[in-house]
Design a protein around this motif. Sequence first.
Motif, short mmCIF file in Angstrom:
data_model
loop_
_atom_site.label_atom_id
_atom_site.label_comp_id
_atom_site.label_asym_id
_atom_site.label_seq_id
_atom_site.Cartn_x
_atom_site.Cartn_y
_atom_site.Cartn_z
N TYR A 159 0.01 -6.14 -16.73
CA TYR A 159 -0.83 -5.45 -15.76
C TYR A 159 -2.29 -5.69 -16.10
N GLU A 167 -6.56 2.88 -13.93
CA GLU A 167 -5.29 2.51 -13.33
C GLU A 167 -4.95 1.07 -13.70
N THR A 169 -2.77 -2.38 -12.53
CA THR A 169 -2.29 -3.00 -11.30
C THR A 169 -1.55 -4.28 -11.61
N GLN A 172 1.29 -5.35 -6.00
CA GLN A 172 0.94 -4.17 -5.20
C GLN A 172 1.21 -2.86 -5.94
N LYS A 174 0.56 0.06 -8.56
CA LYS A 174 -0.53 0.71 -9.28
C LYS A 174 0.05 1.83 -10.12
#
Length: 181
Positions: A159, A167, A169, A172, A174
């Motif tokens: 990520y 956050e 990601t 798509q 999160k």
Amino acid sequence: MLKIEPVVFQLCGETPEDLNEARNMINSSIIREHVNIPICDPAIAHFTREDGEMLNAMQRELSVSVRLEKKGQDSVITLEGLKRDVQIADSRIRDMIRKVDRNGNRRNVAILISSMVQWQYQENGWSVSNFDIFTNYELEQAYQNRQPTLRIKINNDEYEADLVYKEATRSQIKIKLNRDL
């Protein structure tokens, strides 16, 4: 264990003194080029299986015998062989020892940081999990250095962690991050 093939010398000379001089010269050369070095360091006790495989590979590659004796903090590696190969092996082993020391220091710092700050992520939108101590360390280092993003792994998936918005990601997906003091 390194297997060294024996060598047979046939000496010819006009007198026994000539033969003795030739024999002494050969023995002297062998003694000068053959060394036996013990390496004692507490870090050797923390060598991994991969480190052991590297020692075996080094033994096959170089004309050197590598004996590892793990006895707690008194672990020793003994190198024996041609001087130039033993010097190369010694240098490589010292690098391995430095790596073990660095990893130990990094682990100690990571444990200390995790006792003060714990980074977490939300799984399935509601349950909270703590990052492992090394990811926690990397996240906190990046946060303290005002680094806006960092690549991390969550459940073996990579990520992009945004430390400003807290956050992570991937495509798509999160995942919310939390910094708990």
